[in-house]
Design a protein around this motif. Structure first.
Motif, short mmCIF file in Angstrom:
data_model
loop_
_atom_site.label_atom_id
_atom_site.label_comp_id
_atom_site.label_asym_id
_atom_site.label_seq_id
_atom_site.Cartn_x
_atom_site.Cartn_y
_atom_site.Cartn_z
N THR A 56 32.67 -42.82 20.41
CA THR A 56 33.46 -41.76 20.83
C THR A 56 34.56 -42.35 21.81
OG1 THR A 56 33.38 -39.56 21.88
CG2 THR A 56 32.13 -41.20 22.81
N PRO A 70 32.53 -36.62 24.08
CA PRO A 70 31.03 -36.19 23.58
C PRO A 70 30.97 -36.93 22.28
CG PRO A 70 32.69 -34.17 24.09
CD PRO A 70 33.26 -35.42 24.17
N ASP A 116 29.19 -37.12 18.32
CA ASP A 116 28.73 -36.08 17.26
C ASP A 116 27.60 -36.67 16.48
OD1 ASP A 116 29.67 -38.40 15.90
OD2 ASP A 116 31.27 -37.51 14.79
N PRO A 159 24.48 -34.37 21.98
CA PRO A 159 25.69 -34.28 21.08
C PRO A 159 26.67 -32.94 21.78
CG PRO A 159 24.10 -34.60 19.59
CD PRO A 159 23.47 -34.26 20.78
N GLY A 160 28.04 -33.58 21.68
CA GLY A 160 29.01 -32.30 22.17
C GLY A 160 29.03 -32.42 23.79
N ARG A 161 28.42 -33.04 24.27
CA ARG A 161 28.70 -33.19 25.81
C ARG A 161 29.13 -34.52 26.10
NH1 ARG A 161 22.61 -30.90 27.88
NH2 ARG A 161 22.64 -28.97 26.47
N ARG A 211 16.31 -27.88 19.08
CA ARG A 211 17.37 -28.45 19.80
C ARG A 211 16.48 -29.23 20.78
NH1 ARG A 211 19.07 -26.82 24.53
NH2 ARG A 211 18.14 -24.82 24.52
#
Length: 314
Positions: free
Chosen positions: A23, A63, A65, A95-97, A130
């Protein structure tokens, strides 16, 4: 299998490579004469990266993926407030942070895969799970997760030349196993309507569900299938499928799938010419990457080693 090797003592080149591979990130450190090396392998949605830093490197990353499990072999790897040393395995970030941390003269492995594989593996159904933490729930969970990462690195997608990655069943089975171990070892949410769903699944776990699932497995054992695919084929949830197998066959869907594949491997061993056939190739064809475990399962089922079956025609 796609492979690549990065080896450099140039900080900017290292930053550019890590940004492409994982990333976008910025890094800092003083490499001097020390080097950074990354051995990369990927196949069928499963990726292994072996990284080695001979200096302290700080990073500030965007973040991800993917779910990236980090196993530390030497040195120290930090992410946020988490500090991990040799023998420890953790999820580097949700993921996403965005995340940040530091690598202190460390050798470590990153095994990564798409978050969707957790949903495909979980019995609760799509969208139900999650991850809520990044560290294993206890010491035993850490040991299991660390060993599973090592298995994927050394057996399924090894650095040396190997036939395992050329067999979709091997990679697909390993990916499902890794996702299942991740759910077992890391904290995660439960489905909000679990009680109601369990009652529905229990009603769906009837003999006809089992019959249709058995037929699907027999017809599709050579394909890369798992719990989610079998359940979808018979139009029930994964948990209902598990209920059906437990109640009416005293086993699980995946244990039955393994037995069917073991029977197919047995048939191939019987049909192979001893001078041309290979136990390893036949085992890999049916999704068995670990030869010792294959031999143990085979001996339990047939009372002899697979090599004995192969040689019986000689």
């Amino acid at each position: 299998m796609e492979t690549a090797v990065f080896d450099s003592d140039d900080l900017q080149a290292t930053e550019e490579y890590l940004s492409r591979a994982f990333t976008p990130m910025t890094i800092s450190g003083r490499p001097e004469n020390a080097r950074a090396r990354v051995d990369h392998r990927t196949e069928g949605g499963l990726t292994v990266d072996e990284l080695s830093f001979g200096y302290t490197m700080s990073y500030d990353a965007g973040p991800l993926d993917r779910l990236c499990l980090v196993s530390v072999n030497e040195g120290v790897h930090t992410s946020g407030d988490e500090v991990c040393g040799p023998g420890e395995t953790f999820l580097v970030a949700h993921p996403g942070r965005p995340y940040r941390g530091e690598v202190r003269e460390a050798d470590y492995t990153i095994v990564s895969f798409a978050p969707s594989h957790l949903q495909r593996t979980a019995a609760e159904g799509p969208g139900a799970v999650r991850l809520t933490g990044t560290r294993p729930v206890d010491a035993e969970a850490n040991r299991v997760l660390h060993a599973t990462v090592a298995y994927v690195r050394d057996t399924v997608l090894p650095a040396h030349a190997s036939a395992t990655a050329d067999h979709p069943l091997v990679v697909g089975t390993a990916l499902r196993h890794l996702a299942a171990v991740t759910l077992t070892c890391l904290p995660h949410t439960d489905r909000p309507d679990a009680g109601q769903q369990a009652r529905t699944d229990s009603r769906d776990g009837h003999p006809d569900t089992l019959r249709r699932a058995l037929a699907f497995i027999e017809d599709n054992a050579a394909r890369d299938i798992g719990l989610a695919e079998i359940a979808a084929a018979v139009c029930v949830t994964p948990r209902a499928l598990q209920y059906a197998f437990a109640r009416h066959a005293d086993t699980t869907p995946l244990r039955h799938l393994r037995r069917v594949r073991l029977d197919r491997a047995h048939a191939d061993l019987l049909a192979a010419e001893p001078s041309r056939g290979s136990v390893t190739n036949i085992a890999l064809r049916w999704g068995f990457a670990h030869q010792g475990r294959f031999a143990a399962h085979y001996r339990e089922a047939y009372g002899r080693a697979p090599a004995e079956t192969l040689r019986q025609l000689s």
